[in-house]
Design a protein around this motif. Sequence first.
Motif, PDB file in Angstrom:
ATOM      1  N   ARG A 151       0.843  -1.206   0.000  1.00 48.79           N
ATOM      2  CA  ARG A 151       0.000   0.000   0.000  1.00 48.79           C
ATOM      3  C   ARG A 151       0.878   1.256   0.000  1.00 48.79           C
ATOM      4  O   ARG A 151       0.622   2.190  -0.755  1.00 48.79           O
ATOM      5  CB  ARG A 151      -0.907  -0.005   1.221  1.00 48.79           C
ATOM      6  N   ALA A 155       1.245   4.034  -3.091  1.00 47.78           N
ATOM      7  CA  ALA A 155       0.381   5.148  -2.680  1.00 47.78           C
ATOM      8  C   ALA A 155       0.319   6.256  -3.727  1.00 47.78           C
ATOM      9  O   ALA A 155      -0.724   6.878  -3.907  1.00 47.78           O
ATOM     10  CB  ALA A 155       0.846   5.707  -1.339  1.00 47.78           C
ATOM     11  N   LYS A 159      -4.921   3.775  -5.345  1.00 47.40           N
ATOM     12  CA  LYS A 159      -5.668   3.963  -4.103  1.00 47.40           C
ATOM     13  C   LYS A 159      -6.290   2.625  -3.706  1.00 47.40           C
ATOM     14  O   LYS A 159      -6.586   1.786  -4.562  1.00 47.40           O
ATOM     15  CB  LYS A 159      -6.736   5.030  -4.267  1.00 47.40           C
ATOM     16  N   VAL A 160      -6.495   2.443  -2.414  1.00 45.98           N
ATOM     17  CA  VAL A 160      -7.052   1.187  -1.910  1.00 45.98           C
ATOM     18  C   VAL A 160      -8.560   1.207  -2.139  1.00 45.98           C
ATOM     19  O   VAL A 160      -9.256   2.109  -1.688  1.00 45.98           O
ATOM     20  CB  VAL A 160      -6.744   1.010  -0.403  1.00 45.98           C
ATOM     21  N   GLU A 161      -9.036   0.217  -2.876  1.00 47.12           N
ATOM     22  CA  GLU A 161     -10.480   0.134  -3.138  1.00 47.12           C
ATOM     23  C   GLU A 161     -11.158  -0.776  -2.129  1.00 47.12           C
ATOM     24  O   GLU A 161     -12.287  -0.554  -1.745  1.00 47.12           O
ATOM     25  CB  GLU A 161     -10.705  -0.371  -4.564  1.00 47.12           C
ATOM     26  N   GLU A 163     -10.134  -2.654   1.544  1.00 45.71           N
ATOM     27  CA  GLU A 163      -9.146  -2.837   2.612  1.00 45.71           C
ATOM     28  C   GLU A 163      -8.793  -4.319   2.756  1.00 45.71           C
ATOM     29  O   GLU A 163      -9.612  -5.185   2.414  1.00 45.71           O
ATOM     30  CB  GLU A 163      -9.709  -2.310   3.936  1.00 45.71           C
ATOM     31  N   LEU A 175      -6.591  -2.852  -5.178  1.00 51.31           N
ATOM     32  CA  LEU A 175      -6.060  -1.531  -5.452  1.00 51.31           C
ATOM     33  C   LEU A 175      -6.535  -1.078  -6.827  1.00 51.31           C
ATOM     34  O   LEU A 175      -6.619  -1.888  -7.760  1.00 51.31           O
ATOM     35  CB  LEU A 175      -4.533  -1.538  -5.437  1.00 51.31           C
ATOM     36  N   ARG A 178      -4.948   5.541  -9.744  1.00 51.59           N
ATOM     37  CA  ARG A 178      -5.446   6.911  -9.484  1.00 51.59           C
ATOM     38  C   ARG A 178      -5.796   7.599 -10.781  1.00 51.59           C
ATOM     39  O   ARG A 178      -5.232   7.414 -11.787  1.00 51.59           O
ATOM     40  CB  ARG A 178      -4.384   7.731  -8.767  1.00 51.59           C
TER      41      ARG A 178
END
Length: 178
Positions: A151, A155, A159-161, A163, A175, A178
């Motif tokens: 992550r 970064a 972005k984390v879609e 968790e 993930l 962006r």
Amino acid sequence: MRRPFKAAAPTKDGPRSNRDIRVPRVQLIDVDGSNRGDVSINEALLAAEEAGLDLVEISPNATPPVVKILDLGKLKYANQKKAAEARKNQKVIEIKEIKMRPNIDDHDYETKMKAVRRFFEEGDKVKLTLRFRGREMAHMELGMQLLNKVREETAAIAKVEAEPKLEGRQMMMVLAPR
């Protein structure tokens, strides 16, 4: 006794044209694109016949409906071309899966991360799957540390879609670029 199969009447796609337009008065736009105003449907049909073209309903919900004198075949062809162009340009986002183990070696990890970056450049989502075997189940924190490391490294580009979550013997994280 068995009745014969009767197919439903075919539904017309596209705008209504010529005799299919069933309203008494219409707003007529002629071949040049000039507005002739509010005329009867018969007058509009005669004008279209004189021009050797079709009367096509452009805006059916207006009051009165707007009709235009143009070649219906050309209009349908242009619409098909536009739809084909739109289909050609659309990008289908795929979800690529990367499988790892919690005690992955550094070089293997770097290789997997190179693949992850390539997937993001292509515009795809990445699903990271961590598989635990045997006694690895006792050390879930190692898997969590690994996913957090991924992550942090991605970064800037992702972005984390979803968790990280544990499902049975697997930990997953999704993930998105962006």
